[in-house]
Write a protein that holds these residues in place. Structure first.
Motif, PDB file in Angstrom:
ATOM      1  N   GLU A   4      -5.550  13.954  -3.211  1.00 13.70           N
ATOM      2  CA  GLU A   4      -6.687  13.355  -3.911  1.00 13.70           C
ATOM      3  C   GLU A   4      -6.237  12.237  -4.849  1.00 13.70           C
ATOM      4  O   GLU A   4      -6.877  11.182  -4.929  1.00 13.70           O
ATOM      5  N   ARG A   5      -5.127  12.461  -5.543  1.00 10.25           N
ATOM      6  CA  ARG A   5      -4.632  11.432  -6.465  1.00 10.25           C
ATOM      7  C   ARG A   5      -4.178  10.184  -5.713  1.00 10.25           C
ATOM      8  O   ARG A   5      -4.486   9.061  -6.121  1.00 10.25           O
ATOM      9  N   ALA A   6      -3.445  10.378  -4.616  1.00 13.86           N
ATOM     10  CA  ALA A   6      -2.956   9.229  -3.858  1.00 13.86           C
ATOM     11  C   ALA A   6      -4.103   8.437  -3.267  1.00 13.86           C
ATOM     12  O   ALA A   6      -4.104   7.190  -3.288  1.00 13.86           O
ATOM     13  N   ALA A   7      -5.122   9.115  -2.715  1.00 13.50           N
ATOM     14  CA  ALA A   7      -6.252   8.394  -2.122  1.00 13.50           C
ATOM     15  C   ALA A   7      -7.053   7.639  -3.175  1.00 13.50           C
ATOM     16  O   ALA A   7      -7.432   6.471  -2.980  1.00 13.50           O
ATOM     17  N   ALA A   8      -7.306   8.294  -4.322  1.00 12.53           N
ATOM     18  CA  ALA A   8      -8.117   7.639  -5.360  1.00 12.53           C
ATOM     19  C   ALA A   8      -7.392   6.447  -5.973  1.00 12.53           C
ATOM     20  O   ALA A   8      -7.976   5.355  -6.131  1.00 12.53           O
ATOM     21  N   ARG A   9      -6.123   6.603  -6.324  1.00 11.04           N
ATOM     22  CA  ARG A   9      -5.386   5.510  -6.955  1.00 11.04           C
ATOM     23  C   ARG A   9      -5.149   4.354  -5.988  1.00 11.04           C
ATOM     24  O   ARG A   9      -5.216   3.187  -6.376  1.00 11.04           O
ATOM     25  N   ALA A  58      -8.384   2.470  -5.712  1.00 12.96           N
ATOM     26  CA  ALA A  58      -8.723   1.734  -6.943  1.00 12.96           C
ATOM     27  C   ALA A  58      -7.832   0.521  -7.151  1.00 12.96           C
ATOM     28  O   ALA A  58      -8.295  -0.525  -7.630  1.00 12.96           O
ATOM     29  N   LEU A  59      -6.560   0.610  -6.808  1.00 14.54           N
ATOM     30  CA  LEU A  59      -5.628  -0.480  -7.083  1.00 14.54           C
ATOM     31  C   LEU A  59      -5.582  -1.534  -5.977  1.00 14.54           C
ATOM     32  O   LEU A  59      -5.148  -2.655  -6.226  1.00 14.54           O
ATOM     33  N   THR A  60      -5.974  -1.194  -4.770  1.00 16.85           N
ATOM     34  CA  THR A  60      -5.923  -2.156  -3.665  1.00 16.85           C
ATOM     35  C   THR A  60      -7.289  -2.679  -3.257  1.00 16.85           C
ATOM     36  O   THR A  60      -7.381  -3.710  -2.592  1.00 16.85           O
ATOM     37  N   VAL A  73       0.837  -1.196   0.000  1.00 14.42           N
ATOM     38  CA  VAL A  73       0.000   0.000   0.000  1.00 14.42           C
ATOM     39  C   VAL A  73       0.875   1.250   0.000  1.00 14.42           C
ATOM     40  O   VAL A  73       0.587   2.238  -0.689  1.00 14.42           O
ATOM     41  N   ARG A  74       1.968   1.215   0.750  1.00 14.16           N
ATOM     42  CA  ARG A  74       2.862   2.362   0.785  1.00 14.16           C
ATOM     43  C   ARG A  74       3.479   2.630  -0.579  1.00 14.16           C
ATOM     44  O   ARG A  74       3.555   3.788  -1.030  1.00 14.16           O
ATOM     45  N   ARG A  75       3.925   1.572  -1.260  1.00 13.41           N
ATOM     46  CA  ARG A  75       4.525   1.768  -2.575  1.00 13.41           C
ATOM     47  C   ARG A  75       3.511   2.309  -3.578  1.00 13.41           C
ATOM     48  O   ARG A  75       3.829   3.174  -4.403  1.00 13.41           O
ATOM     49  N   ILE A  76       2.285   1.824  -3.506  1.00 13.64           N
ATOM     50  CA  ILE A  76       1.250   2.318  -4.412  1.00 13.64           C
ATOM     51  C   ILE A  76       0.955   3.789  -4.134  1.00 13.64           C
ATOM     52  O   ILE A  76       0.797   4.604  -5.059  1.00 13.64           O
ATOM     53  N   ALA A  77       0.878   4.140  -2.861  1.00  8.45           N
ATOM     54  CA  ALA A  77       0.607   5.539  -2.516  1.00  8.45           C
ATOM     55  C   ALA A  77       1.743   6.447  -2.983  1.00  8.45           C
ATOM     56  O   ALA A  77       1.501   7.567  -3.463  1.00  8.45           O
TER      57      ALA A  77
END
Length: 349
Positions: A71-76, A79-81, A18-22
């Motif tokens: 906003e981008r970090a929360a949305a992506r 969506a990905l996790t 989750v950290r890497r995705i964020a």
């Protein structure tokens, strides 16, 4: 036979993933010249909490950039996790200083966005005190629990527990050891209460925020770096040392050429505009000290420079005497070598 969806298995997303995705999602919304420094994430059930620290280019509207990144970090991440992200934090840990823009004479810069309204204070996570307290408590509770379980199964109590009980039964509040232990416990309790109640993060300055859900802070080191770059752009300033605190910004500048008074006035104007451009809730008080660098000659006053005129055919001249002429002491008025100390009668060398 179809197996129900709840019995087919579970999918677990590790906090590291989750950290890497964020971090990747935050990097997608960064302005040109920005970078992601570090991030953290925690997963509890079907929800995740993320936090990302970024470096932004200067000058930039930090509140707007942080809002886009959040906003981008929360949305992506959601969506990905497949996890819900009820809270996402963006920390502006540093600024990359660029060339200082020229501030025209008489132009004032407006303060931060939304009229300077302050956002909620960012509180320190206190990871080290929390980890130390959790480790000590876990070890103590584990030892007591293991001894109690052993006694329930018929074993004798541990020697350290019986010795502690015997010592407590024979020592009262009047003993020095009990008083010292009580003082140490009181200090430790006060320290823990301070860690729990005080916000911490004193090296960060609160910035103005356009909304109650956005929190922005600027590191004092980054603010000092920006002010130093602006101070070095002032004509005549060859060295600058800046110290930024919560209530005061002290600037010590060294002038290599020009008038120190004029350099100080220009530095006050430029640095005052730079403080307002930082968008802080409470800009610190500016104090500027200017001194001439060692080995630099003082400026020559204009009144000491006397114009020298060539004498006419009669040998008369309106020029000042040799003692008033500033220049080569062994040169006469007409440019021929003369005696040291001035001119002879009749304008001859």
């Amino acid at each position: 036979m179809t197996v129900p969806a709840g019995e087919r298995g579970t999918t677990t997303v590790a906090p590291r993933a989750v950290r890497r995705i964020a971090e990747r999602a935050a990097a997608e919304a960064l302005p040109d010249g920005g970078s992601v420094l570090r991030g953290s994430a925690g997963v509890r059930g079907t929800s995740a909490r993320i936090s990302v620290g970024v470096r932004l280019p200067y000058p930039v509207r930090a509140d707007e950039a942080a809002r886009r990144i959040r906003e981008r970090a929360a949305a992506r991440t959601a969506a990905l996790t497949g996890l819900s992200v009820p809270r996402a934090e963006v920390r502006v840990d540093a600024l990359s200083a660029g060339p200082a823009p020229v501030v025209p004479e008489g132009v004032e810069v407006a303060p931060g966005p939304a009229g300077g309204r302050s956002g909620p204070r960012i509180r320190a996570e206190r990871r080290v005190p929390a980890a130390a307290l959790a480790a000590v408590g876990a070890v103590a509770c584990g030892l007591v629990l293991a001894d109690v379980v052993a006694v329930r199964f018929g074993d004798a109590p541990a020697g350290w527990r019986t010795a502690a009980l015997d010592w407590a039964a024979t020592h009262g509040p009047a003993d020095s050891a009990v008083r010292i232990g009580g003082a140490v416990a009181a200090l430790a309790g006060a320290w823990l209460l301070g860690c729990a109640l005080l916000p911490g993060l004193r090296r960060r300055l609160r910035m103005a925020a356009p909304g109650p859900e956005i929190r922005a802070a600027l590191d004092r080191t980054a603010a000092a770096r920006i002010l130093r770059e602006r101070a070095l752009g002032v004509p005549g300033v060859v060295r600058a040392r800046v110290t930024v605190r919560r209530r005061r910004a002290a600037v010590r500048a060294g002038v290599g050429y020009g008038d120190p008074a004029e350099a100080r006035a220009e530095a006050v104007r430029v640095l005052g505009a730079a403080l307002l451009e930082l968008g802080l809730t409470r800009p610190p008080e500016l104090r500027v000290r200017v001194r001439r660098e060692a080995g630099m000659p003082p400026p020559v006053p204009e009144e000491s420079v006397v114009a020298v005129e060539r004498p006419d055919a009669a040998g008369r001249s309106d020029a000042a005497t040799g003692s008033d002429v500033v220049g080569r002491p062994n040169t006469a008025v007409d440019g021929t070598p003369g005696a040291r100390g001035g001119l002879r009668d009749g304008g001859e060398a």
